[in-house]
Scaffold this active site. Structure first.
Site, PDB file in Angstrom:
ATOM      1  N   ASP A 118       0.854  -1.214   0.000  1.00  0.00           N
ATOM      2  CA  ASP A 118       0.000   0.000   0.000  1.00  0.00           C
ATOM      3  C   ASP A 118       0.883   1.254   0.000  1.00  0.00           C
ATOM      4  OD1 ASP A 118       0.982   0.040   2.537  1.00  0.00           O
ATOM      5  OD2 ASP A 118      -0.988   0.081   3.542  1.00  0.00           O
ATOM      6  N   SER A 120       1.980   3.429   2.439  1.00  0.00           N
ATOM      7  CA  SER A 120       2.521   4.122   3.616  1.00  0.00           C
ATOM      8  C   SER A 120       3.711   3.464   4.279  1.00  0.00           C
ATOM      9  CB  SER A 120       1.399   4.237   4.669  1.00  0.00           C
ATOM     10  OG  SER A 120       1.033   2.930   5.045  1.00  0.00           O
ATOM     11  N   ASP A 136       9.220 -33.454  -9.450  1.00  0.00           N
ATOM     12  CA  ASP A 136       8.409 -34.469 -10.154  1.00  0.00           C
ATOM     13  C   ASP A 136       7.191 -34.868  -9.331  1.00  0.00           C
ATOM     14  OD1 ASP A 136       7.842 -36.509 -12.118  1.00  0.00           O
ATOM     15  OD2 ASP A 136       8.484 -37.945 -10.558  1.00  0.00           O
ATOM     16  N   GLU A 139       2.678 -39.617  -9.947  1.00  0.00           N
ATOM     17  CA  GLU A 139       1.250 -39.792 -10.226  1.00  0.00           C
ATOM     18  C   GLU A 139       0.733 -41.123  -9.698  1.00  0.00           C
ATOM     19  OE1 GLU A 139       3.547 -39.037 -12.421  1.00  0.00           O
ATOM     20  OE2 GLU A 139       2.993 -37.211 -13.484  1.00  0.00           O
ATOM     21  N   GLU A 232     -22.289 -53.730 -13.587  1.00  0.00           N
ATOM     22  CA  GLU A 232     -22.582 -52.314 -13.310  1.00  0.00           C
ATOM     23  C   GLU A 232     -23.921 -51.943 -13.956  1.00  0.00           C
ATOM     24  OE1 GLU A 232     -20.310 -48.009 -13.804  1.00  0.00           O
ATOM     25  OE2 GLU A 232     -19.663 -49.742 -14.980  1.00  0.00           O
ATOM     26  N   ASP A 242     -22.412 -51.627 -18.524  1.00  0.00           N
ATOM     27  CA  ASP A 242     -21.941 -52.995 -18.760  1.00  0.00           C
ATOM     28  C   ASP A 242     -23.185 -53.861 -18.964  1.00  0.00           C
ATOM     29  OD1 ASP A 242     -19.567 -51.847 -18.084  1.00  0.00           O
ATOM     30  OD2 ASP A 242     -19.393 -52.839 -16.114  1.00  0.00           O
ATOM     31  N   ASP A 279     -17.707 -51.092 -19.846  1.00  0.00           N
ATOM     32  CA  ASP A 279     -17.183 -49.765 -20.178  1.00  0.00           C
ATOM     33  C   ASP A 279     -15.888 -49.537 -19.403  1.00  0.00           C
ATOM     34  OD1 ASP A 279     -17.924 -49.281 -17.623  1.00  0.00           O
ATOM     35  OD2 ASP A 279     -19.293 -47.613 -18.066  1.00  0.00           O
ATOM     36  N   HIS A 487      -1.161-160.691 -63.115  1.00  0.00           N
ATOM     37  CA  HIS A 487      -0.865-161.343 -64.402  1.00  0.00           C
ATOM     38  C   HIS A 487      -2.082-161.368 -65.322  1.00  0.00           C
ATOM     39  CE1 HIS A 487      -2.441-165.240 -62.655  1.00  0.00           C
ATOM     40  NE2 HIS A 487      -2.864-165.360 -63.922  1.00  0.00           N
ATOM     41  N   ASP A 549       1.769-161.104 -57.350  1.00  0.00           N
ATOM     42  CA  ASP A 549       0.813-161.205 -58.456  1.00  0.00           C
ATOM     43  C   ASP A 549      -0.537-160.671 -57.973  1.00  0.00           C
ATOM     44  OD1 ASP A 549      -0.474-161.818 -60.755  1.00  0.00           O
ATOM     45  OD2 ASP A 549      -0.626-163.988 -60.345  1.00  0.00           O
ATOM     46  N   SER A 646      -7.813-167.295 -62.080  1.00  0.00           N
ATOM     47  CA  SER A 646      -6.814-166.334 -61.603  1.00  0.00           C
ATOM     48  C   SER A 646      -7.432-165.035 -61.125  1.00  0.00           C
ATOM     49  CB  SER A 646      -5.824-166.022 -62.715  1.00  0.00           C
ATOM     50  OG  SER A 646      -4.828-166.992 -62.732  1.00  0.00           O
TER      51      SER A 646
HETATM   52  N1  ARG Z   1      -2.770-168.875 -63.899  1.00  0.00           N
HETATM   53  C1  ARG Z   1      -4.055-169.451 -64.041  1.00  0.00           C
HETATM   54  C2  ARG Z   1      -5.063-168.469 -64.630  1.00  0.00           C
HETATM   55  O1  ARG Z   1      -4.660-167.633 -65.424  1.00  0.00           O
HETATM   56  C3  ARG Z   1      -4.582-169.960 -62.762  1.00  0.00           C
HETATM   57  C4  ARG Z   1      -3.718-171.075 -62.267  1.00  0.00           C
HETATM   58  C5  ARG Z   1      -4.199-171.662 -61.098  1.00  0.00           C
HETATM   59  N2  ARG Z   1      -3.802-172.973 -61.179  1.00  0.00           N
HETATM   60  C6  ARG Z   1      -3.861-173.798 -60.178  1.00  0.00           C
HETATM   61  N3  ARG Z   1      -3.511-175.034 -60.426  1.00  0.00           N
HETATM   62  N4  ARG Z   1      -4.249-173.490 -59.074  1.00  0.00           N
HETATM   63  O2  ARG Z   1      -6.247-168.632 -64.494  1.00  0.00           O
END
Ligand code: ARG
Length: 700
Positions: A118, A120, A136, A139, A232, A242, A279, A487, A549, A646
């Site tokens: 003033d 005076s 600083d 924050e 919310e 929200d 939000d 035979h 035979d 035979s």
């Molecule tokens: N070999 C003979 C056949 O052709 C048979 C002989 C059998 N003989 C005998 N004496 N038994 O007929």
């Protein structure tokens, strides 16, 4: 000191203005003329600005102003934001305040210092000197502006700060809030749970989440929200901040917010989208839900007659599968095929994938016929269905079953007739051997003086005939093999070409094989005529010595067993005992004493002759009786086989079994029926193994 005053004026306000702008990081201000007394009528202002992120600290090193009630005369006023400090006087009292040791700290980066005097008090007070500096702002600690507070983590640096977020969150573009990336949540399971991130802790701000539940069509999804539900909300406006929304096909549910759980939500859809929006503010617990799904229902399935289903349930729904089975002995019939099991599935339309088929009883069908045998059904109506029994038997008298096992067959669930031992194989019927049905008429005479054989008394006898005239005999073994002499089928021995008689045999087409015949030259109704299919001579046959035979003829097919055609037994174990003087029967259509042929089949009954005795007789004649030969006949002669006999059978009766068996085949002799000579036969026992190997025939 006016000069100094002027100097200060010139320095701060050359145009007479009383504003001073200060922008440095630090500085000093003082009253004019300091430390001399300050002038009257001053109105000075310092505007101090430091960079943002800093605040201003002001410290008075000296303060000496005129004291006045409530500082109405001279004062220093410090203003910043809402801060207002007014200092005056020389010491603090009730009505005045001096800064003293304290400093003034702003919140922001600007400060205005005003100095007013003033009229005076010229030079009566020394004024003030103050120092300011920028410091600083932390924050992170101070949180000056609520809106700028970091959501998760705050990091201070000189002049500012920055925010960061927890793992799995990302920083929103406002650089403060932390949001989550939650748009790609797809659920394909039939049930599960979904919740807001971090539930039941606060959910992230500024986030837009999308959760999709995608199930196959045919299911409907239901949601059940947990009790803790907290979003919310606003008392008047529905969910402005929200919210949670559910989209299910054309239906929408929500928005939901507030703290009341939506509870159960039936969506009636197989595909739903849940969106969740938050939000940038708020601190709420969020939401959690459990989703479940049920398939469209299908009608209840009932088991078919004679069948079962699995599983049995009160209700079935989409994707449920049901196995249908027929009871044992029953099968499905599906398009002509027999099917074991059947599966149906409930489809999304609420219908089953197919209808339930019917179970049909298994039918094994007509059992296979048994050759030379017959079938007996256990049921009176000849049932062939599952569980039925049948029995195979052989035609009695002529045949016997190869096995002694029981021959009951049962119709099984696989559709086959099955026997415990044989499975699906059939037993076989074999002709009975060595048991003529027709008894021989009694009493002698002989072949060479033999007696006529009654028809059918020796049913195994076989005639080998060329141009209607018999040339050899044979015996039936089994159903399609004839034993004869080798035979009969080979060219006569030629010393110049011995191999010819041993290895070459006559053509099968050149002779007939006749069974069931009694008359020598006349056809009979009972006869069965064949052409041999194959000739197999004993591999050791010797055309010059007549060793081994013996030969086999294979017929093209089985003979028909009748009273007149039956096989002879082979001398297998049970028939093996045969001793010198045992009586045997030799039969044939051969010549009688080398001249005439008989009208019918003839037989003689003669004893077996000691082998050594026979050997001696013939060795004197320069002929060898070997071990594969067996002799029979009478010392005085008379009864003997002869030319044409035979290959024919020499048989003996086995007392134990009362069956006839083959001892030998007619082979050779010196003349016919002469005294001190014997008939020589191929001993069948010596060729038995070979016969078995070739024919597989066994006695029955
Ligand atoms: N070999 C003979 C056949 O052709 C048979 C002989 C059998 N003989 C005998 N004496 N038994 O007929």
């Amino acid at each position: 000191m006016g000069c100094f005053w002027l100097f200060v004026l010139c320095l701060f306000s050359p145009a007479g203005a009383n504003f001073t702008e200060l922008t440095g990081m630090f500085g000093q201000i003082q009253s004019p003329n300091y430390p001399e007394g300050y002038p009257s009528d001053l109105d000075l202002t310092w505007n101090i600005t430091v960079p943002t992120g800093f605040r201003i600290k002001l410290y008075f090193m000296h303060f000496d102003l005129e004291p006045s009630y409530l500082c109405e005369y001279d004062y220093v006023k410090v203003v910043s934001d809402d801060l207002l400090e007014t200092f005056c006087g020389r010491e603090s009292t009730d009505t005045e305040r001096i800064p003293g040791q304290e400093f003034v700290l702003t919140k922001s980066n600007t400060m205005t210092v005003t100095f007013k005097t003033d009229f005076s008090n010229e030079e009566r007070f020394t004024g003030f000197e103050a120092h300011y500096s920028a410091i600083d702002i932390d924050e992170c600690v101070e949180k000056l502006d609520e809106a700028l507070v970091c959501d998760h983590f705050c990091h201070n640096f000189i002049g500012g700060f920055y925010c960061s977020c927890r793992f799995s969150y990302i920083l929103h573009s406002d650089n403060r809030t932390c949001k989550v990336e939650c748009r790609d949540n797809v659920f394909t399971e039939k049930s599960g749970t979904i919740s807001s991130p971090d539930y039941p802790n606060s959910y992230p701000k500024s986030s837009d989440c999308l959760y999709r539940i995608e199930l196959e069509e045919g299911f409907t999804i239901s949601l059940e929200f947990a009790d803790i539900f907290d979003l919310e909300d606003h008392p008047d406006v529905p969910c402005p901040y929200d919210y949670l929304k559910i989209k299910a096909g054309i239906n929408e549910f929500g928005p939901y917010c507030g703290d009341k759980s939506p509870g159960k939500v039936n969506t009636n859809s197989s595909s739903i989208h849940i969106t969740f929006h938050s939000d940038d503010s708020g601190d709420n617990q969020g939401w959690k839900l459990t989703f479940t799904s049920v398939g469209n229902p299908c009608p209840v399935v009932h088991p078919p007659a004679n069948g079962t289903i699995e599983p049995v349930q009160e209700q079935y729904s989409f994707k449920d599968q049901v196995q249908i089975r027929c009871n044992t002995g029953f099968k499905f019939v599906k398009g002509g095929d027999e099917v074991e099991a059947y599966q149906i599935e409930c489809q999304k339309s609420g219908t089953w994938s197919s209808s339930i088929p019917t179970c049909k009883v298994i039918d094994c069908g007509t059992p296979r016929p048994l050759e030379d045998g017959f079938i007996t059904f256990h049921s009176t109506d000849n049932r062939t269905l599952f569980g039925s029994h049948i029995e195979y038997s052989c035609h009695a008298i002529y045949y016997r079953m190869e096995t002694e096992l029981n021959t009951t067959y049962t119709c099984m669930e696989n559709g086959f007739w099955v026997n415990d031992e044989l499975g699906t194989d059939l037993p076989t019927c074999q002709p009975v051997c060595g048991k003529p049905r027709i008894k021989p008429s009694s009493i002698q005479p002989k072949i060479a003086q033999g007696r006529a054989v009654s028809k059918g008394a020796l049913p195994w006898i076989t005639m080998l005939s060329k141009n209607g005239i018999p040339f050899c005999g044979g015996s039936l073994i089994g159903q399609k093999w004839i034993i004869t002499a080798a035979h009969c089928l080979h060219p006569p021995y030629d010393p110049d070409n011995p191999n010819l008689s041993n290895f070459q045999h006559i053509n099968v087409t050149s002779f007939k094989v006749i069974l069931g015949r009694q008359k020598t030259l006349r056809k009979e109704e009972t006869e069965q005529v064949f052409r041999a299919k194959r000739i197999i001579s004993h591999p050791c046959y010797n055309g010059s010595t007549f060793e081994f035979d013996i030969a086999l003829l294979e017929l093209p097919h089985k003979v028909t067993i009748t009273d007149y055609v039956m096989p002879i037994c082979l001398p297998e174990n049970s028939f093996s005992t045969l001793r010198t003087d045992d009586m045997v029967i030799v039969s044939g259509w051969g010549k009688q004493f080398l001249h005439s042929i008989p009208e019918t089949l003839m037989e003689i009954e003669i004893p077996i002759v000691d082998h050594d005795k026979c050997k001696n007789v013939y060795s004197q004649l320069g002929r060898q009786v070997t071990d594969d030969m067996i002799c029979a006949g009478l010392k005085q002669g008379g009864s003997d086989a002869c030319q044409g006999d035979s290959g024919g059978p020499m048989v003996a009766l086995d007392n134990e079994t009362n069956r006839w068996f083959l001892v030998g085949t007619v082979s050779w002799g010196d003349g016919c029926g002469e005294d001190n000579r014997y008939g020589v036969y191929s001993d069948v026992r010596k060729s038995l193994e070979w016969i078995h190997n070739v024919t597989k025939v066994k006695n029955f």
